[in-house]
Design an enzyme around this catalytic site. Structure first.
Site, PDB file in Angstrom:
ATOM      1  N   GLU A 130       1.443  26.207  21.502  1.00 51.17           N
ATOM      2  CA  GLU A 130       0.820  27.445  21.062  1.00 51.17           C
ATOM      3  C   GLU A 130       1.396  27.812  19.689  1.00 51.17           C
ATOM      4  OE1 GLU A 130       1.354  30.908  23.536  1.00 51.17           O
ATOM      5  OE2 GLU A 130      -0.211  32.001  22.477  1.00 51.17           O
ATOM      6  N   GLY A 270      10.464  33.425  22.378  1.00 55.21           N
ATOM      7  CA  GLY A 270      11.215  33.677  23.617  1.00 55.21           C
ATOM      8  C   GLY A 270      11.011  32.587  24.645  1.00 55.21           C
ATOM      9  N   ALA A 271       9.764  32.277  24.909  1.00 54.24           N
ATOM     10  CA  ALA A 271       9.450  31.272  25.925  1.00 54.24           C
ATOM     11  C   ALA A 271       7.959  30.967  25.861  1.00 54.24           C
ATOM     12  CB  ALA A 271       9.815  31.772  27.321  1.00 54.24           C
ATOM     13  N   MET A 272       7.544  29.959  26.633  1.00 48.49           N
ATOM     14  CA  MET A 272       6.147  29.529  26.570  1.00 48.49           C
ATOM     15  C   MET A 272       5.621  29.201  27.965  1.00 48.49           C
ATOM     16  SD  MET A 272       3.570  29.033  24.715  1.00 48.49           S
ATOM     17  CE  MET A 272       2.010  28.583  25.463  1.00 48.49           C
ATOM     18  N   ASN A 274       3.376  27.286  29.370  1.00 44.30           N
ATOM     19  CA  ASN A 274       2.655  26.049  29.691  1.00 44.30           C
ATOM     20  C   ASN A 274       2.420  25.924  31.199  1.00 44.30           C
ATOM     21  OD1 ASN A 274       3.319  25.243  26.897  1.00 44.30           O
ATOM     22  ND2 ASN A 274       5.370  25.045  27.754  1.00 44.30           N
ATOM     23  N   HIS A 306       7.353  37.523  32.563  1.00 50.96           N
ATOM     24  CA  HIS A 306       6.267  37.461  31.574  1.00 50.96           C
ATOM     25  C   HIS A 306       5.586  36.086  31.621  1.00 50.96           C
ATOM     26  CE1 HIS A 306       4.371  38.455  27.616  1.00 50.96           C
ATOM     27  NE2 HIS A 306       4.413  37.136  27.474  1.00 50.96           N
ATOM     28  N   GLU A 307       6.378  35.039  31.509  1.00 53.32           N
ATOM     29  CA  GLU A 307       5.780  33.701  31.469  1.00 53.32           C
ATOM     30  C   GLU A 307       5.130  33.363  32.805  1.00 53.32           C
ATOM     31  OE1 GLU A 307       5.554  32.781  28.535  1.00 53.32           O
ATOM     32  OE2 GLU A 307       7.164  34.001  27.712  1.00 53.32           O
ATOM     33  N   HIS A 310       1.754  34.985  33.090  1.00 54.60           N
ATOM     34  CA  HIS A 310       0.714  34.327  32.286  1.00 54.60           C
ATOM     35  C   HIS A 310      -0.100  33.323  33.107  1.00 54.60           C
ATOM     36  CE1 HIS A 310       0.845  35.656  28.164  1.00 54.60           C
ATOM     37  NE2 HIS A 310       2.071  35.255  27.900  1.00 54.60           N
ATOM     38  N   GLU A 329      -1.575  38.597  25.818  1.00 54.22           N
ATOM     39  CA  GLU A 329      -0.210  39.071  25.539  1.00 54.22           C
ATOM     40  C   GLU A 329      -0.016  40.555  25.870  1.00 54.22           C
ATOM     41  OE1 GLU A 329       2.028  37.110  25.425  1.00 54.22           O
ATOM     42  OE2 GLU A 329       1.162  35.234  24.721  1.00 54.22           O
TER      43      GLU A 329
HETATM   44  N1  TRP Z   1       2.847  32.642  24.464  1.00 59.22           N
HETATM   45  C1  TRP Z   1       4.258  32.842  24.246  1.00 59.22           C
HETATM   46  C2  TRP Z   1       4.591  34.108  24.993  1.00 59.22           C
HETATM   47  O1  TRP Z   1       4.478  35.195  24.526  1.00 59.22           O
HETATM   48  C3  TRP Z   1       4.582  32.985  22.783  1.00 59.22           C
HETATM   49  C4  TRP Z   1       5.055  31.764  22.067  1.00 59.22           C
HETATM   50  C5  TRP Z   1       5.967  30.878  22.489  1.00 59.22           C
HETATM   51  C6  TRP Z   1       4.713  31.367  20.768  1.00 59.22           C
HETATM   52  N2  TRP Z   1       6.174  29.948  21.522  1.00 59.22           N
HETATM   53  C7  TRP Z   1       5.429  30.217  20.461  1.00 59.22           C
HETATM   54  C8  TRP Z   1       3.864  31.865  19.814  1.00 59.22           C
HETATM   55  C9  TRP Z   1       5.324  29.580  19.241  1.00 59.22           C
HETATM   56  C10 TRP Z   1       3.742  31.230  18.590  1.00 59.22           C
HETATM   57  C11 TRP Z   1       4.461  30.094  18.319  1.00 59.22           C
HETATM   58  O2  TRP Z   1       4.889  34.083  26.124  1.00 59.22           O
HETATM   59 ZN    ZN Z   2       3.246  35.950  26.334  1.00 58.44          ZN
END
Ligand code: TRP
Ligand code: ZN
Length: 867
Positions: A130, A270-272, A274, A306-307, A310, A329
């Site tokens: 992302e 912060g985190a992602m 996936n 949060h993650e 999602h 978000e």
């Molecule tokens: N979707 C992620 C979140 O808010 C945000 C995020 C994680 C992100 N890594 C990134 C956005 C790198 C831009 C680039 O939970």
């Molecule tokens: Zn998010």
């Protein structure tokens, strides 16, 4: 046209929301085959392609500088005249309506300093896709409205990369010759490519399981370096609590058999989220009492939630295009805030969230980078992961829940999830579902999606003693923002209560007033004594409220309001009014603040976490935000004076509070956290009073601490002073924790936040420290990010702070443009300062813009900031 970046473009061009067009080609299935190696990774992709509608347009595959080593269509190599390049993208003419395309590329994870795509971090290989990182891995229609089922095969050296993870479920694995091995993962849920992830490395796992409400067992895994396993228990508990909470509150169940989280040390965000494989910045996973503060524990739980959330708000229902980012978000932040509020003190959580909104989002909304929560145009989407999209976006969802009430809001969410499950949706879809479920007309509410700027509300009360009537007069005004000179009045849900000044009773309790015109009057009957106005209770609307309430009225509310947020707010307003008047007249009347703080501090009915928040002075930056022209010197002078007065006038009370909140052995509970918070706040005031034993007290707290909250709290107090104990504690802290990157970050931050006069020089020197590095975003933010939040130091009249920041931006941009761009906004606030500072700040922006080879990330932020 959703024309994505083109490498050849010299001046980055604008992508516009109104140009959205559905994808020409769909990719229902993709098979990826990785031969992993840090210095050369081979990526083969097989895409099933389906023409979307009747058209003759080519297939467009985004790329990011790779060479197509092979291109095969339906099994045969593609003729050279069947494809062409458009910048870094490939355009391919396809004769039929369905095809199978194979591509092959080679990428180099170990030189990927942008931390987007496939990169190396601490011996691991991991991905971040992302928003537009997938194109750095393979050629693909890299846009969120193309959803595919993924099959992923990975092959790697088994000794270096014994663990191979990807989205979905593990299907098979095996050994190969030469010490290599492979694994295959399938994700049955179609997803956009920004949710793709893989991780390879030598990782240990904390395993657990969760049984969903329908009785399915889910295997949970948190993967970290072996040495960090002991620090994963809090995150695991938070994950299980989040899963249960989303079932209970939103009726949402997890949908795969496994849920994995990996912690990495180099991460842009912060985190992602996936699908089935969340990747985290290690600072939001690792926590134990010796290394993490209570605030860190809370942040871990909040980001894990949060993650996880999602998975529904983002993954099962994703975004049609990046203009809809707040759809996932804003909603998900609202969900994680609600979760955290349910875990501990809801009032304190609300105070923290509003403080964060005011510190980050209000300045953004009032400056050159202001944008609506659904923007109209961007150059670089990474620049739009903002406090506006996230935090104001969450406030907008909160207002919807307030206006609809809990039952209709839940019905609206259910309808939204049912209608859009498995698709890529828009903000409009969300509002339409809320409208349909509630039967309420939300036509005007949609202005919250299109208009930027923080509305200002003026409120006053006219009381007619004889008839017992009170008229609440309201007026609103939405300020002009870039590209939006004229605004319409917005619907503002304002929770209001009137209290009798003698009885302290509320007349008829709380009312929800919908202010949706420029001017409005609301009548209250049966108001038999002079009423005191309590407004925007719980911060029901993200607005600035101006009233003509006296210091006495604010002091009254700070002690009597039955909404804890409103009590906090009244105290803050009293402090602000006192400080602003001192700044403008040079004379200060500290007495009302001192009385109000004394009453709060000695009120045994209040919980300590709340007291600690309520007695804190507003930050220098927030005081500056209330001024026409920010005067950092006057602000620090008057704020320091009030702080000293509070410390010395109430020294006995602070000592008593300090002694009473002495904690026993570490315990992570709301009451123990509250005690620790108040203890360090009290210590800060004792130090401000300048009593001779203060440094000794702080050093004793530092040395005696069995947890990081007390230890860092004491260190922060010492760092502001000149006592010998300061150097002793800083040296001890460094020696103790130099091997732990996340804790060493705190050492940098504590010094960057110091209120001392020499902070600019100290920060410049720390940037030369052997432990400082531009390559790690956490370390960079721990020093540079913290420094820019320190108003007195950053805005040092010499301009050294500005120069330091500009040099950092330019240096970081060569490695990591996304992270460099996030450092720009403090320089863009030049309009808010005196001409001397404004000139210096603009000169630094010009200096940045004059740098050859600037990224479009930094170019967009700096060029918008300078006008
Ligand atoms: N979707 C992620 C979140 O808010 C945000 C995020 C994680 C992100 N890594 C990134 C956005 C790198 C831009 C680039 O939970
Ligand atoms: Zn998010």
């Amino acid at each position: 046209m959703l024309d994505i970046q083109s490498a050849a473009a010299e001046t980055p061009h604008l992508i516009r929301r109104e140009d959205y067009r559905p994808p020409d080609w769909l990719v229902p299935d993709i098979a990826l085959d990785f031969v992993l190696d840090p210095s050369a990774t081979r990526v083969k992709a097989v895409l099933s392609l389906v023409r979307n509608g009747a058209h003759a347009r080519p297939l467009r595959l985004e790329g990011a500088g790779q060479e197509p080593l092979a291109l095969r269509l339906d099994g045969t190599p593609l003729d050279a005249d069947a494809w062409r390049r458009d910048g870094m993208a490939l355009l391919i003419d396809l004769p039929g309506d369905a095809h199978r395309l194979e591509t092959e590329v080679e990428i180099v994870p170990e030189t990927n300093t942008q931390l987007m795509g496939l990169y190396a971090s601490g011996g691991l290989l991991c991905t971040q896709c992302e928003a537009e990182g997938f194109r750095r891995i393979t050629y693909f229609p890299d846009r969120p409205d193309v959803l595919s089922r993924y099959k992923v095969r990975m092959e790697a050296d088994k000794a270096r990369f014994p663990v191979l993870l990807a989205n979905g479920d593990p299907i098979a694995q095996g050994d190969l010759e030469g010490g290599r091995h492979w694994a295959e993962w399938h994700d049955p849920f179609p997803k956009p490519c920004y949710l793709f992830a893989l991780v390879a490395g030598d990782l240990a796992v904390n395993r657990d399981s969760f049984t969903t409400m329908s009785g399915r067992a889910v295997t949970l895994g948190i993967w970290v370096r072996e040495a960090d396993i002991g620090k994963t228990h809090h995150a695991m508990a938070a994950l299980k609590a989040s899963m249960a909470w989303d079932e209970r509150v939103y009726g949402r169940e997890y949908d795969l058999d496994v849920f994995n989280i990996v912690a990495v040390s180099d991460f842009n965000f912060g985190a992602m989220e996936n699908k089935g494989l969340n990747v985290f910045n290690s600072r939001y996973i690792l926590a134990d009492p010796d290394t993490a503060t209570d605030a860190d524990y809370d942040a871990v739980a909040g980001v894990v939630a949060h993650e996880y959330f999602h998975n529904w708000s983002g993954n099962r229902v994703t975004c049609r295009d990046w203009f809809q980012l707040s759809l996932k978000e804003g909603f998900t932040v609202f969900r994680d805030q609600s979760f955290s509020a349910d875990q501990g003190s809801a009032a304190v959580k609300r105070i923290e969230d509003v403080r964060a909104l005011r510190a980050a989002q209000f300045p953004e909304d009032g400056g050159p980078l202001a944008h609506p929560i659904r923007p109209e145009a961007y150059m670089e989407i990474s620049n739009f992961y903002t406090a506006t999209i996230y935090n104001k976006g969450a406030e907008v969802i909160r207002m919807l829940s307030t206006i609809l009430g809990p039952t209709d809001f839940r019905a609206g969410c259910d309808l939204y999830f049912t209608q859009h499950d498995g698709t890529a949706a828009t903000c409009e879809d969300f509002v339409a579902a809320m409208e349909e479920a509630s039967g309420k007309d939300l036509a005007r509410f949609r202005l919250w999606y299109s208009q930027a700027g923080t509305p200002r509300v003026r409120a006053s009360i006219d009381w007619e003693a004889p008839g017992g009537r009170a008229r609440l007069k309201l007026a609103q005004d939405v300020p002009a923002t870039p590209g939006q000179p004229v605004k319409e009045p917005m619907p503002l849900p304002l929770k209001v209560s009137l209290f009798g000044e003698l009885s302290g009773e509320s007349f008829g309790g709380e009312r929800l007033v919908m202010l949706d015109e420029a001017h409005q009057e609301v009548l209250f009957e049966g108001v038999s004594e002079r009423p005191i106005l309590s407004i925007n209770r719980g911060f029901s609307a993200p607005v600035i409220v101006e009233t003509d309430r006296s210091a006495a009225d604010l002091a009254f509310l700070s002690g009597h309001d039955d909404d804890p947020f409103a009590r906090y707010e009244a105290m803050q307003q009293l402090m602000i009014d006192t400080l602003l008047s001192a700044v403008s007249t040079g004379e200060a009347d500290h007495a009302p603040v001192i009385d109000a703080v004394r009453r709060t501090l000695t009120n045994n009915a209040l919980d300590r976490a709340f007291i600690a928040e309520a007695v804190l002075l507003p930050t220098e930056a927030f005081i500056g935000d209330q001024m026409l022209v920010v005067d950092p010197d006057a602000i620090r002078r008057e704020r320091d004076a009030l702080r000293i007065a509070l410390g010395s006038e109430l020294i006995d009370e602070w000592r008593a509070a300090y002694a009473a909140s002495k904690s026993g052995p570490f315990e992570y509970s709301p009451s123990a956290k509250g005690a620790r918070r108040l203890r360090t706040v009290a210590l800060g005031y004792i130090a401000a009073a300048g009593v001779p034993d203060a440094p000794r007290l702080a050093l004793a707290q530092y040395r005696g601490a069995d947890n990081m909250t007390d230890r860092q709290g004491a260190l922060g107090v010492l760092a502001n002073g000149t006592a010998a104990e300061r150097e002793e504690a800083l040296a001890d802290f460094y020696g103790r924790y130099k091997g732990d990157a996340l804790v060493l970050d705190k050492w940098f931050t504590t010094q960057a936040l110091s209120t001392r006069d020499d902070t600019v020089e100290v920060v410049e020197a720390l940037a030369q420290h052997p432990d400082f590095t531009l390559a790690n975003p956490n370390r960079l933010r721990s020093l540079v990010g913290a420094f820019t939040a320190n108003q007195r130091a950053f805005h040092d009249a010499s301009g050294r702070g500005y120069r330091f920041l500009a040099d950092m931006v330019i240096a970081v941009d060569r490695l990591n443009p996304q992270t460099a761009a996030k450092l720009i906004p403090p320089l863009g606030r030049w309009r808010r300062f005196d001409t001397h500072r404004a000139t210096l700040m603009k000169a630094e922006l010009e200096w940045v813009l004059a740098t050859p080879g600037l990224s479009k990330d930094v170019f967009e932020q700096a060029s918008k900031s300078i006008v």
